[in-house]
Design a protein around this motif. Sequence first.
Motif: not given
Length: 276
Positions: A103-110, A71-74, A148-154
């Motif tokens: 741009f977008g928000v959330g977990n890069p590894d969603a 996920s750090r790479n992502k 949670a909102r932070e779990d997904v990517y939007i």
Amino acid sequence: MTQPALDLVIAALETIREKTDRAPRASTTVLARLQGARAAAARPLALRTAHATPKAFGAVESAVPSGDPGSRNKAELLAVVRDRVRACTKCAHLACSRTQTVFGVGNPDADLMFVGEAPGVDEDQQGEPFVGRAGQLLTRILKAMNFAREDVYIANILKCRPDTSPGTFGNRPPTPTEMQTCRPYLVEQIEIIQPTVLVALGAVAVEGLLGMRATMRELRGRWHTCNGIPLMITYHPAYLLRNQAPSEKRKVWEDMLQVLERLERPISDRQRNYFL
Ligand code: SF4
């Protein structure tokens, strides 16, 4: 790879991407190597030396985001695209009128990624997608799904707010040309994140993602494919704000139940009976 050689490769890939409907394909690993090589080439010599010196390793390591390597790479890859979007002026009229890019928000590894149409006035001001009333409703839908909102990517098809005439209120939908111009950035986001499931929110998002025009009645509730990833189509939360009938909420919820099943997430009886 040297910086000039790397710049040539990246310029060639960007030309291919802009001249064709399909983005040039590369695995996340290859992208990571390219970006890593570019970062290494751009890094000041002192820092490169520090990387190679065990005593100084801690200092350099602390500048690198923590988290698992994938996920750090992502996150790093997304940051590179975000920087390009921030400087983008391909739609000159939008580059002039925007407060900032969104741009977008959330977990890069969603596992789960939502795609809407374009920033509205609230998003343009705050720099984050889905923060207005429709965004608050999306957050409630996510909560009902146990995310949670932070779990997904939007993200949105368009990264700039479609401009409106002076003195007018509200938002306008993006034009096909604007969507076509901005779409490659979204494709890059999808290819980096590689979610298990994509959800398109509304007909404009479907048109931007799949190039398909149809009524939501025909589109929603069925699986499609985008870049090889299963895509569920459902109503935009703004539609549910306009039409508060429980039957419409139930339709969206049934689409989300299909998403949960596809993600192999547990579904409680309470969730199954929502809005019934
Ligand atoms: S909408 Fe997209 S392509 Fe157009 S200027 Fe904004 S970031 Fe660039």
